[in-house]
Design an enzyme around this catalytic site. Structure first.
Site, PDB file in Angstrom:
ATOM      1  CG  HIS A 482      -1.821   1.171   1.358  1.00 29.08           C
ATOM      2  ND1 HIS A 482      -3.160   1.126   1.057  1.00 29.08           N
ATOM      3  CD2 HIS A 482      -1.577   2.449   1.755  1.00 29.08           C
ATOM      4  CE1 HIS A 482      -3.697   2.318   1.248  1.00 29.08           C
ATOM      5  NE2 HIS A 482      -2.755   3.144   1.678  1.00 29.08           N
ATOM      6  CD  GLU A 483       1.567   3.591   3.670  1.00 30.13           C
ATOM      7  OE1 GLU A 483       1.750   4.659   3.046  1.00 30.13           O
ATOM      8  OE2 GLU A 483       0.530   3.365   4.324  1.00 30.13           O
ATOM      9  CG  HIS A 486       0.141   6.207  -0.737  1.00 30.73           C
ATOM     10  ND1 HIS A 486      -0.889   6.842  -1.370  1.00 30.73           N
ATOM     11  CD2 HIS A 486      -0.404   5.609   0.363  1.00 30.73           C
ATOM     12  CE1 HIS A 486      -2.022   6.634  -0.689  1.00 30.73           C
ATOM     13  NE2 HIS A 486      -1.747   5.885   0.363  1.00 30.73           N
ATOM     14  CG  HIS A 489       0.247   8.645  -7.140  1.00 32.19           C
ATOM     15  ND1 HIS A 489      -0.881   8.970  -6.456  1.00 32.19           N
ATOM     16  CD2 HIS A 489       0.079   9.165  -8.380  1.00 32.19           C
ATOM     17  CE1 HIS A 489      -1.704   9.653  -7.240  1.00 32.19           C
ATOM     18  NE2 HIS A 489      -1.144   9.787  -8.410  1.00 32.19           N
TER      19      HIS A 489
HETATM   20 ZN   LIG Z   1      -3.029   5.229   1.946  1.00 31.52          ZN
END
Ligand SMILES: [Zn+2]
Length: 697
Positions: A482-483, A486, A489
């Site tokens: 998940h991290e 990010h 991105h």
């Molecule tokens: Zn998040």
């Protein structure tokens, strides 16, 4: 350049930064920013990107980079001294940005630039930045006539006080409750470690027995494991009536319902001052969703599809409770308990068992290998040096190279929990990608983006003199993915202007797309089998165990989804068509929504709104739907990878398409446009339902 916080030529100089550097650096940078702003706001020339926006961006970037390093150290290498310095400087920074957002002259100059002939020649990224600025000035009340500004500021201040009071009441009510149990029969079923803590809590009060509280590490295990139904009921009732008329003296402002009424009235007034019908419209002005009605329709459609699964989940619980637990009727305080018992019976594996397969090195190389294949990049470890300074010996550093071997991004990875680190996991920006023009030589260069990835996993341990690699639970692996999503991105952006580069300027309800997208890969056999290796046997995870994990993934998703929808509908209606001055109470609204969507109706005394801090004291007002909204986007985006069955989900063609249309564009265009550019159509619900085991709708 003796102060390392004022050196912006390369990576942060973490080894050299000391506490003494902080205050002078922040002071110098604030002074520089204030002087610059004074200059550009009173400039006699017409505002252009070069003479107005760019100098402000440059100065404010220096401030945020330096302050970012201080905040980062405060979060990962906290000491009492650093905390004190941080807290002393934080108000200076907050004050500076608050002044900036109220500055009418700056607002006027942005408007002038927007109207100028230059505007139409700007890149779409720069246009977007200017539009965002104008929007934020407007929402900040900069356009109000001066006699209304006073009232507007007063509302802001009152709302901020009410939110803070709401949180205080909730915390006070949580802290005020305690339950001492002296009879060992009452605590049967509760795990030993929870009982040990409860015993120590009682002992601290010089009592014998077990003390339970409403703090989650105490409350949740009681609700999940305590065989004593009366104990569960007592705790449930205490928790569900926090900061309500049941636990506050009559007429006191300890009852959050009184605050809710005030908050709703003030938000409504604020919305109308800004020219909106209601507060929901204000909230959505910066989000991807177009209107409150669109959000309501979305939630109801999801609810209609998920409800039968929630009913099925409830049926399974009821049947199990009646047959195996001798509970003919399930009450609110039985749900977590019965669920846990059913889960244990259905899926016979433990987190501990799974954890033995996820070794740090293998997980990292699996995750890196995956994104290397998807996006045509290479990730290379870099050792710490004078150029690459880390704040702790456990921190790792990596370069990201493109196909031609060119450096495009860098990141720090700080995986293990330690006493000086704040809890949780997060990604933060150290340096953001942008183009830097040299006015003299007329050349430009690209500033390479850098990210901090921080987690709180368990560190490697030494057993019998041997250092064992760190082992992660499957859930921790999901958090890491998940991290990292990010992070990508932020790092794989191709935008050249700071304000919309990477995650900057991305709508709140879309920003979790790249992160939740990455989580999906943790449920793929091809990916997981590649990144597992049992700590003792060296074997990759058995298919049977993995299949069991997959089945457990869907457990009670129907019930969970309907609960989220219930909260989100309440949040949207209470800020949209509910009249704070009307006859209907907030509780009546809550009841109406429950009657419509809930499959388990809570008891009459339940005062859930009184503890709904997300929307009454956090940033989620008319935004709670964002959780589900972003999940629709990420699931639907991921399904584009699932559709290419011939290659499996690790597909470089779809990967480069996702990179170009979603990751690379950052906030330079609306998230919906990016999504449509990638998917060829608007988002659809099917993938989310399928991923939640609701495929056969
Ligand atoms: Zn998040």
């Amino acid at each position: 350049m003796s102060n390392p916080l004022l050196d912006f030529s390369g990576l942060p100089r973490f080894v050299e930064i000391t506490n003494e550097h902080i205050a002078p650096a922040i002071e110098a940078l604030l002074e520089e920013n204030r002087a610059l702003i004074e200059k550009v706001r009173t400039d006699v020339q017409a505002p252009t990107w070069q003479n107005f926006v760019q100098p402000m961006v440059d100065a404010s970037e220096r401030l945020s980079r330096a302050w970012g390093q201080v905040s980062h150290l405060n979060a990962v290498m906290n000491t009492p001294q650093l905390r004190e310095i941080y807290n002393a400087n934080l108000p200076l920074i907050t004050q500076f940005y608050a002044e900036l957002s109220q500055d009418v002259l700056l607002f006027e100059r942005f408007k002038q630039l927007r109207k100028s002939s230059e505007f139409s020649h700007l890149t779409s990224a720069r246009k977007k930045i200017i539009e965002n600025e104008l929007r934020d000035f407007r929402l900040g009340g900069a356009e109000l006539p001066s006699e209304k500004k006073q009232r507007f500021l007063q509302i802001q201040k009152e709302l901020s006080n009410l939110s803070s009071k709401f949180n205080d009441n909730l915390l006070d009510a949580t802290n005020a409750y305690e339950l001492l149990i002296e009879d060992v029969k009452t605590v049967v079923g509760i795990p030993a470690d929870v009982l040990q803590t409860a015993k120590e809590l009682a002992a601290a009060d010089s009592k014998v027995g077990w003390k339970f509280t409403l703090h989650m590490p105490s409350y949740l295990p009681v609700m999940q494991y305590a065989d004593d139904r009366n104990l569960r009921e007592k705790m449930y009732r205490a928790n569900a009536t926090r900061a309500s008329e049941f636990d506050s003296p009559a007429g006191s402002d300890k009852d959050n319902m009184l605050l809710i009424k005030e908050i709703l009235k003030l938000r409504q007034e604020e919305a109308q001052m800004l020219g909106y019908e209601n507060y929901a419209e204000v909230s959505l002005a910066t989000k991807m969703a177009a209107s409150p009605q669109q959000v309501l329709d979305f939630l109801r459609e999801l609810g209609t599809k998920a409800k039968q699964y929630a009913e099925r989940d409830l049926q399974a619980l009821k049947q199990f409770a009646a047959e195996k637990l001798n509970l003919p009727k399930i009450e609110a305080w039985d749900v977590a308990y019965v669920s846990e018992k059913l889960r244990e019976e259905r899926y016979n594996f433990s987190d501990q068992e799974v954890k033995q397969y996820f070794q740090e090195d293998k997980v990292l190389s699996g995750m890196f290998g995956l994104v290397e294949k998807l996006y045509g990049i290479q990730i290379r470890p870099v050792l710490a040096s004078r150029e690459v300074q880390c704040w702790h010996p456990d921190v790792k550093f990596f370069d990201i190279l493109d196909v031609s071997g060119q450096l495009i991004g860098q990141f720090y990875l700080d995986l293990y929990a330690r006493a000086t680190k704040r809890g949780g996991a997060w990604m933060d920006e150290a340096v953001t990608r942008r183009r830097i023009d040299d006015q003299q030589t007329e050349k430009h260069k690209i500033q390479v983006p850098v990210a901090y990835l921080t987690c709180n996993f368990s560190a490697p341990v030494t057993i019998n003199g041997q250092l064992r690699p760190a082992l992660f639970t499957h859930n921790e692996v999901i958090v890491l993915f998940h991290e990292f999503g990010h992070g990508l991105h932020h790092l794989l952006t191709r935008v050249e202007d700071l304000g919309v580069s990477g995650i900057n300027g991305v709508e709140w309800d879309a920003v979790e797309l790249p992160s939740q997208f990455m989580e999906n890969f943790c449920w793929e056999w091809d990916v997981v089998s590649e990144m597992t290796c049992h700590i003792d046997t060296g074997e990759s995870i058995p298919r049977v165990l993995f299949d069991n994990m997959l089945k457990a993934r869907d457990f009670q998703n129907g019930l969970q989804m309907m609960r989220q929808i219930e909260f989100a509908l309440f949040d949207m209606h209470v800020h949209f068509d509910y009249k704070p001055d009307g006859n209907k109470t907030v509780l009546q609204l809550m009841d109406e929504i429950r009657n419509e969507v809930a499959v388990i109706i809570p008891p009459d005394f339940n005062r859930f709104p009184n503890s709904f801090a997300h929307i009454f004291a956090g940033g989620y007002a008319a935004g709670y739907y964002s959780y589900k909204w972003a999940e629709v986007l990420s699931a639907d985006a991921y399904s584009a990878f699932e559709e290419v069955a011939s290659t499996g989900v690790v597909n470089a063609v779809t990967g480069s398409h996702f990179l170009e249309e979603i990751l690379a564009v950052g906030g330079s265009r609306p998230a919906l446009e990016s999504f449509i550019a990638f998917r060829g159509r608007e988002p659809e619900l099917d993938a989310l339902l399928r991923h939640n085991g609701m495929g056969m709708v």
